[in-house]
Design an enzyme around this catalytic site. Structure first.
Site, short mmCIF file in Angstrom:
data_model
loop_
_atom_site.label_atom_id
_atom_site.label_comp_id
_atom_site.label_asym_id
_atom_site.label_seq_id
_atom_site.Cartn_x
_atom_site.Cartn_y
_atom_site.Cartn_z
N LYS A 159 0.84 -1.20 0.00
CA LYS A 159 0.00 0.00 0.00
C LYS A 159 0.87 1.26 0.00
O LYS A 159 1.59 1.53 0.96
CB LYS A 159 -0.86 0.04 1.27
N GLU A 179 9.75 1.10 10.78
CA GLU A 179 10.78 2.12 10.52
C GLU A 179 10.10 3.47 10.74
O GLU A 179 9.27 3.88 9.93
CB GLU A 179 11.29 2.02 9.08
N CYS A 202 14.02 10.61 6.55
CA CYS A 202 13.95 10.13 7.93
C CYS A 202 15.28 10.33 8.65
O CYS A 202 15.30 10.66 9.84
CB CYS A 202 13.54 8.66 7.96
N GLU A 222 10.25 16.34 15.53
CA GLU A 222 10.79 16.04 14.20
C GLU A 222 10.16 17.01 13.21
O GLU A 222 8.95 17.00 13.00
CB GLU A 222 10.44 14.60 13.79
P1 NAD Z 1 2.48 8.40 8.22
O1 NAD Z 1 2.75 7.62 9.45
O2 NAD Z 1 1.46 9.46 8.25
O3 NAD Z 1 2.02 7.42 7.03
C1 NAD Z 1 2.80 6.32 6.60
C2 NAD Z 1 1.90 5.31 5.91
O4 NAD Z 1 0.99 4.76 6.87
C3 NAD Z 1 1.04 5.88 4.80
O5 NAD Z 1 0.95 4.92 3.76
C4 NAD Z 1 -0.32 6.06 5.47
O6 NAD Z 1 -1.39 6.03 4.56
C5 NAD Z 1 -0.35 4.85 6.40
N1 NAD Z 1 -1.21 4.98 7.58
C6 NAD Z 1 -1.72 6.10 8.14
N2 NAD Z 1 -2.42 5.80 9.24
C7 NAD Z 1 -2.34 4.45 9.40
C8 NAD Z 1 -2.84 3.55 10.39
N3 NAD Z 1 -3.56 3.96 11.44
N4 NAD Z 1 -2.55 2.23 10.23
C9 NAD Z 1 -1.79 1.80 9.20
N5 NAD Z 1 -1.30 2.61 8.24
C10 NAD Z 1 -1.57 3.93 8.34
O7 NAD Z 1 3.92 8.94 7.74
P2 NAD Z 1 4.23 9.91 6.52
O8 NAD Z 1 3.75 11.27 6.87
O9 NAD Z 1 3.77 9.27 5.26
O10 NAD Z 1 5.85 9.87 6.51
C11 NAD Z 1 6.63 10.70 7.31
C12 NAD Z 1 7.17 9.97 8.51
O11 NAD Z 1 7.81 8.75 8.10
C13 NAD Z 1 8.25 10.73 9.26
O12 NAD Z 1 8.05 10.64 10.65
C14 NAD Z 1 9.55 10.03 8.86
O13 NAD Z 1 10.60 10.19 9.77
C15 NAD Z 1 9.08 8.63 8.74
N6 NAD Z 1 9.99 7.86 7.88
C16 NAD Z 1 10.79 6.92 8.49
C17 NAD Z 1 11.69 6.20 7.72
C18 NAD Z 1 12.56 5.13 8.35
O14 NAD Z 1 13.13 4.34 7.63
N7 NAD Z 1 12.68 5.07 9.67
C19 NAD Z 1 11.79 6.43 6.34
C20 NAD Z 1 10.96 7.40 5.77
C21 NAD Z 1 10.06 8.10 6.56
#
Ligand code: NAD
Length: 473
Positions: free
Chosen positions: A173, A246, A280, A377
């Site tokens: 997804k 992650e 990230c 962050e």
């Molecule tokens: P997010 O948590 O809002 O969304 C991530 C994904 O989860 C999306 O596909 C979203 O649709 C889905 N999602 C949302 N709510 C959900 C739920 N309740 N259950 C399951 N899935 C759900 O994150 P974002 O805004 O897309 O990305 C930014 C964040 O990601 C930042 O905090 C960044 O640091 C982190 N990030 C971490 C890494 C890593 O490798 N550690 C890499 C890239 C980004």
């Protein structure tokens, strides 16, 4: 074997291209124009995707490792052949410059190619005439992969490649903000793999929770924010799914007094502002020794003034816009807090009027550690510079975070820098370099930055269950 980049966007379920009764608009963040609409999966369609993955699992798990490696290598080759249209599409939906988009697609192809050389381990523990004991690593079953919007393709491939090599089937997804390239990747891969082995579903806010709670999904690999990661862990507990999380970071960089100012300024700038700070493991807190603080701050600001922010498709753009409106608004809110608290702004700080989610490169002069820009962050192009006096103080402040994703130390005395780096509470620590990640080295967060790792043999084994096989001969 080809993908039609001019056609509509479809989900891939059981090897078929599938539309839905509902749709979601996808916006180009550089223009704010709707550039496409994608299917908004219903629960029934997700159930079909999971059922297809479940049906495909036994025979996929039984294919030989060599066959699976060959197919994953073929995915890499076909992705490379289509690098340019994939990169163009990625820039339009994500905002990043074409150079960055080409790097992401090329990197994704490289990741598939390198994983195609890997194998889950089988270790003989005892081998006597009476007794054979070995540890095998067997596939888990159906893996759900949930991906964010900052590196939509690479973060998907970090999950897909090991899941497939280990013999799992997948329901993938993308983020609702960046589904286009992933849906086309699904089309491409469905021409290579047997039906049901990879299913790609797109949808809105309900779809992620449906996946993480789904009773017939055995593992979830999630990349995203720490807040969402907590929710995923909670719902995954219902059927004790295996989990890789992650999550967010608030990475510190510590700069020692002996660095070459000009050279380090540029490296630190890109360490913080690559992908417009939507990284990230971006530098999110920059600790500079007090003796070089003014000089290095000025050098970073001077260099930052030369960097062009613009539409990712323009050849002179070096950085693109913020990917989506809600992140843009979050950053504006952080900026308001900076203004209201009278923090000194060395660069940027005023968001321009006009179309597109363009945010100025912004550098803040020594805000307090408990200010929002330091404690939270930011995930965008605002960097707080922080002055420190002693190494112990810098390490303590760097570690004073619930996050523990990455960190870096910069200094001429490499032994001293290494000793400091080894005191950082983070999963990925660099000395005099940053953002060097490979398919062979584990990547994952300490503390609330995650659970488990991606990449390397440790990452591959996260898509397996260990099985001890004990044979009395
Ligand atoms: P997010 O948590 O809002 O969304 C991530 C994904 O989860 C999306 O596909 C979203 O649709 C889905 N999602 C949302 N709510 C959900 C739920 N309740 N259950 C399951 N899935 C759900 O994150 P974002 O805004 O897309 O990305 C930014 C964040 O990601 C930042 O905090 C960044 O640091 C982190 N990030 C971490 C890494 C890593 O490798 N550690 C890499 C890239 C980004």
């Amino acid at each position: 074997m080809s993908v039609d980049f001019t056609s509509d966007f479809f989900m891939t379920i059981d090897g078929q291209l599938i539309d839905s009764g509902r749709h979601i608009d996808v916006i180009n963040p550089a223009t704010e124009n709707v550039i496409a609409r994608v299917p908004d999966s219903s629960l029934e369609q997700l159930n079909e995707a999971v059922a297809a993955a479940r049906r495909a699992f036994p025979s996929w798990a039984q294919t030989t490792l060599t066959d699976r490696q060959g197919l994953v290598r073929l995915i890499s080759e076909k992705l490379l052949e289509n690098l340019e249209p994939f990169a163009q599409l990625l820039t339009r939906e994500q905002g990043k410059t074409l150079d960055y988009a080409r790097w992401e697609i090329g990197g994704s192809a490289a990741w598939f190619a390198e994983f195609a050389k890997m194998a889950p381990s089988e270790t003989i523990i005892e081998d006597t005439p009476e007794h054979l004991v070995k540890i095998r690593h067997v596939p888990i079953g159906v893996a759900g992969a949930i991906v964010p919007w900052n590196f939509p393709v690479l973060m998907a491939v970090w999950k897909l490649a090991p899941a497939l090599i280990a013999g799992n089937t997948v329901v993938l997804k993308p983020s609702p903000f960046t589904p286009l390239t992933t849906l086309k990747l699904g089309e491409l891969i469905s021409q290579i793999l047997p039906p049901g082995v990879l299913n790609v579903v797109s949808g809105g806010d309900e779809l992620g929770p449906w996946i993480s709670a789904h009773p017939d999904i055995d593992k979830v690999a999630f990349t995203g924010s720490t807040a969402t990661g907590r929710r995923v862990m909670e719902s995954a507990s219902r059927n004790l799914k295996r989990l890789t999380l992650e999550l967010g970071g608030n990475d510190a960089a510590i700069v020692l007094p002996d660095v070459d100012i000009e050279d380090t300024a540029q490296k630190l700038f890109w360490g913080a502002f690559s992908n417009s700070g939507q990284f990230c493991v971006a530098i999110k807190r920059l600790f500079i020794h007090e003796t070089i603080y003014d000089q290095l701050s000025q050098a970073i600001v001077k260099y930052a003034r030369t960097v062009k922010v613009g539409d990712g498709t323009a050849t002179d753009s070096q950085l693109g816009p913020i990917q989506n409106l809600s992140q843009f608004e979050r950053l504006k809110n952080l900026l308001t807090d900076i203004h209201e608290n009278g923090q000194k702004i060395l660069l940027g700080g005023e968001v321009p009027e006009g179309q597109g989610y363009f945010f100025p490169l912004t550098i803040i002069d020594n805000p307090p550690d408990d200010s929002r820009i330091v404690a939270e962050e930011q995930f965008g192009p605002i960097l707080p510079l922080l002055k420190y006096r002693t190494i112990d103080e810098a390490v303590e402040r760097a570690n004073a975070s619930a996050h523990g994703l990455g960190g870096s130390v910069w200094g001429k005395d490499v032994h001293q820098a290494e000793a400091i780096a080894s005191r950082l509470q983070a999963g990925k620590v660099w000395v005099n370099e940053i953002h060097v990640v490979t398919p062979y080295t584990p990547f994952g967060g300490h503390k609330q930055s995650g659970l488990g790792v991606e990449n390397g043999s440790d990452g591959l084994h996260e898509y397996t269950n260990a099985q001890t096989l004990s044979i009395r001969r």
